[in-house]
Design a protein around this motif. Structure first.
Motif, PDB file in Angstrom:
ATOM      1  N   ALA A  53     -15.651  10.109  27.301  1.00 61.09           N
ATOM      2  CA  ALA A  53     -14.397   9.407  27.002  1.00 61.09           C
ATOM      3  C   ALA A  53     -14.412   8.658  25.671  1.00 61.09           C
ATOM      4  N   PRO A  54     -15.482   7.947  25.302  1.00 68.21           N
ATOM      5  CA  PRO A  54     -15.446   7.272  23.988  1.00 68.21           C
ATOM      6  C   PRO A  54     -15.305   8.242  22.819  1.00 68.21           C
ATOM      7  N   LEU A  55     -15.929   9.417  22.923  1.00 65.19           N
ATOM      8  CA  LEU A  55     -15.790  10.407  21.854  1.00 65.19           C
ATOM      9  C   LEU A  55     -14.355  10.912  21.750  1.00 65.19           C
ATOM     10  N   LEU A  56     -13.729  11.148  22.909  1.00 65.54           N
ATOM     11  CA  LEU A  56     -12.345  11.599  22.897  1.00 65.54           C
ATOM     12  C   LEU A  56     -11.404  10.515  22.367  1.00 65.54           C
ATOM     13  N   ASP A  57     -11.678   9.258  22.703  1.00 65.39           N
ATOM     14  CA  ASP A  57     -10.858   8.170  22.180  1.00 65.39           C
ATOM     15  C   ASP A  57     -11.002   8.053  20.665  1.00 65.39           C
ATOM     16  N   GLY A  58     -12.224   8.177  20.176  1.00 68.20           N
ATOM     17  CA  GLY A  58     -12.428   8.130  18.727  1.00 68.20           C
ATOM     18  C   GLY A  58     -11.742   9.279  18.023  1.00 68.20           C
ATOM     19  N   TYR A  59     -11.831  10.474  18.607  1.00 66.78           N
ATOM     20  CA  TYR A  59     -11.173  11.636  18.012  1.00 66.78           C
ATOM     21  C   TYR A  59      -9.653  11.483  18.044  1.00 66.78           C
ATOM     22  N   ALA A  60      -9.129  10.933  19.145  1.00 67.15           N
ATOM     23  CA  ALA A  60      -7.682  10.746  19.247  1.00 67.15           C
ATOM     24  C   ALA A  60      -7.184   9.741  18.207  1.00 67.15           C
ATOM     25  N   MET A  61      -7.918   8.647  18.032  1.00 66.16           N
ATOM     26  CA  MET A  61      -7.508   7.658  17.022  1.00 66.16           C
ATOM     27  C   MET A  61      -7.582   8.251  15.613  1.00 66.16           C
ATOM     28  N   THR A  62      -8.640   8.996  15.338  1.00 71.92           N
ATOM     29  CA  THR A  62      -8.790   9.585  14.011  1.00 71.92           C
ATOM     30  C   THR A  62      -7.749  10.675  13.779  1.00 71.92           C
ATOM     31  N   SER A  63      -7.444  11.462  14.802  1.00 69.11           N
ATOM     32  CA  SER A  63      -6.423  12.501  14.628  1.00 69.11           C
ATOM     33  C   SER A  63      -5.036  11.886  14.477  1.00 69.11           C
ATOM     34  N   LEU A  64      -4.788  10.755  15.119  1.00 71.47           N
ATOM     35  CA  LEU A  64      -3.522  10.046  14.916  1.00 71.47           C
ATOM     36  C   LEU A  64      -3.407   9.577  13.466  1.00 71.47           C
ATOM     37  N   PHE A  65      -4.490   9.041  12.929  1.00 74.47           N
ATOM     38  CA  PHE A  65      -4.509   8.591  11.539  1.00 74.47           C
ATOM     39  C   PHE A  65      -4.327   9.762  10.572  1.00 74.47           C
ATOM     40  N   ALA A  66      -5.021  10.873  10.822  1.00 79.30           N
ATOM     41  CA  ALA A  66      -4.897  12.047   9.951  1.00 79.30           C
ATOM     42  C   ALA A  66      -3.505  12.654  10.042  1.00 79.30           C
ATOM     43  N   GLY A  67      -2.941  12.681  11.237  1.00 76.74           N
ATOM     44  CA  GLY A  67      -1.587  13.214  11.409  1.00 76.74           C
ATOM     45  C   GLY A  67      -0.543  12.351  10.723  1.00 76.74           C
ATOM     46  N   LEU A  68      -0.702  11.033  10.790  1.00 74.90           N
ATOM     47  CA  LEU A  68       0.229  10.148  10.087  1.00 74.90           C
ATOM     48  C   LEU A  68       0.144  10.341   8.575  1.00 74.90           C
ATOM     49  N   GLN A  69      -1.074  10.542   8.071  1.00 77.49           N
ATOM     50  CA  GLN A  69      -1.230  10.818   6.639  1.00 77.49           C
ATOM     51  C   GLN A  69      -0.570  12.136   6.270  1.00 77.49           C
ATOM     52  N   PHE A  70      -0.744  13.141   7.094  1.00 75.70           N
ATOM     53  CA  PHE A  70      -0.208  14.465   6.801  1.00 75.70           C
ATOM     54  C   PHE A  70       1.319  14.483   6.870  1.00 75.70           C
ATOM     55  N   LEU A  71       1.880  13.785   7.845  1.00 74.14           N
ATOM     56  CA  LEU A  71       3.329  13.800   8.041  1.00 74.14           C
ATOM     57  C   LEU A  71       4.072  12.720   7.266  1.00 74.14           C
ATOM     58  N   SER A  72       3.365  11.893   6.534  1.00 72.25           N
ATOM     59  CA  SER A  72       4.030  10.775   5.859  1.00 72.25           C
ATOM     60  C   SER A  72       5.014  11.250   4.796  1.00 72.25           C
ATOM     61  N   GLY A  73       4.790  12.391   4.204  1.00 72.69           N
ATOM     62  CA  GLY A  73       5.711  12.894   3.195  1.00 72.69           C
ATOM     63  C   GLY A  73       7.011  13.414   3.771  1.00 72.69           C
ATOM     64  N   ALA A  74       6.977  13.942   4.985  1.00 70.70           N
ATOM     65  CA  ALA A  74       8.173  14.567   5.553  1.00 70.70           C
ATOM     66  C   ALA A  74       8.997  13.615   6.415  1.00 70.70           C
ATOM     67  N   MET A  75       8.343  12.779   7.183  1.00 66.20           N
ATOM     68  CA  MET A  75       9.077  11.971   8.161  1.00 66.20           C
ATOM     69  C   MET A  75       9.400  10.557   7.679  1.00 66.20           C
ATOM     70  N   ASP A  76       8.905  10.149   6.538  1.00 67.82           N
ATOM     71  CA  ASP A  76       9.218   8.797   6.056  1.00 67.82           C
ATOM     72  C   ASP A  76      10.582   8.723   5.393  1.00 67.82           C
ATOM     73  N   ARG A  77      11.158   9.840   5.056  1.00 66.28           N
ATOM     74  CA  ARG A  77      12.440   9.846   4.353  1.00 66.28           C
ATOM     75  C   ARG A  77      13.632  10.004   5.292  1.00 66.28           C
ATOM     76  N   THR A  78      13.410   9.819   6.571  1.00 64.61           N
ATOM     77  CA  THR A  78      14.503   9.975   7.531  1.00 64.61           C
ATOM     78  C   THR A  78      15.331   8.705   7.594  1.00 64.61           C
ATOM     79  N   ILE A  79      16.611   8.874   7.788  1.00 64.85           N
ATOM     80  CA  ILE A  79      17.529   7.753   7.941  1.00 64.85           C
ATOM     81  C   ILE A  79      18.001   7.741   9.382  1.00 64.85           C
ATOM     82  N   LEU A  80      17.818   6.617  10.048  1.00 65.14           N
ATOM     83  CA  LEU A  80      18.200   6.492  11.447  1.00 65.14           C
ATOM     84  C   LEU A  80      19.472   5.666  11.554  1.00 65.14           C
ATOM     85  N   VAL A  81      20.402   6.172  12.315  1.00 69.60           N
ATOM     86  CA  VAL A  81      21.631   5.441  12.594  1.00 69.60           C
ATOM     87  C   VAL A  81      21.648   5.164  14.089  1.00 69.60           C
TER      88      VAL A  81
END
Length: 131
Positions: A53-81
């Motif tokens: 479980a600790p290895l999976l938690d570490g991988y999940a946190m790191t993959s969340l960080f990597a995914g946010l870095q990867f998607l920051s160019g596409a999803m940061d420009r959205t306008i929410l109403v």
């Protein structure tokens, strides 16, 4: 002037050469991945009390960080109403998508950054010693 006193290799690593900039960026990403993995490993929030479980938690946190870095160019420009629920739903959706994308992207990102560190580090040391 300070870098010249530190030595030729330090001057090349912290200089403005293309290799040194790529070396620094790759090292910062690798250190950030290691820190986020360590935080996830020690918190052990999601996967319970299993031995893995600790290895999976570490991988999940790191993959969340990597995914946010990867998607920051596409999803940061959205306008929410809408109201607060729309923003909350959008945030949760972005986190779920970045976790899924990050789980796929993380091994490639780490491998590519290690390659960049080794390649640019070799060039910096080679030119630092020869020059």
């Amino acid at each position: 002037m300070v870098l010249k006193k530190m030595g030729r290799v330090a001057e090349l690593v912290f200089g403005s050469y293309i290799e040194s900039v790529e070396f620094r960026e790759a090292m910062v990403k690798l250190v950030a991945y290691a820190v986020v993995f360590a935080i996830g490993y020690h918190l052990n929030l999601v996967f319970g009390d299993d031995r893995i479980a600790p290895l999976l938690d570490g991988y999940a946190m790191t993959s969340l960080f990597a995914g946010l870095q990867f998607l920051s160019g596409a999803m940061d420009r959205t306008i929410l109403v809408g109201g607060c629920l729309v923003v909350l739903f959008s945030l949760v959706l972005k986190l779920v998508i970045s976790l899924a994308v990050g789980a796929i992207i993380l091994p490639f990102s780490v491998t590519y950054n290690i390659y960049k560190v080794l390649k640019n580090g070799y060039l910096l040391v080679k030119y630092g010693i020869d020059g």
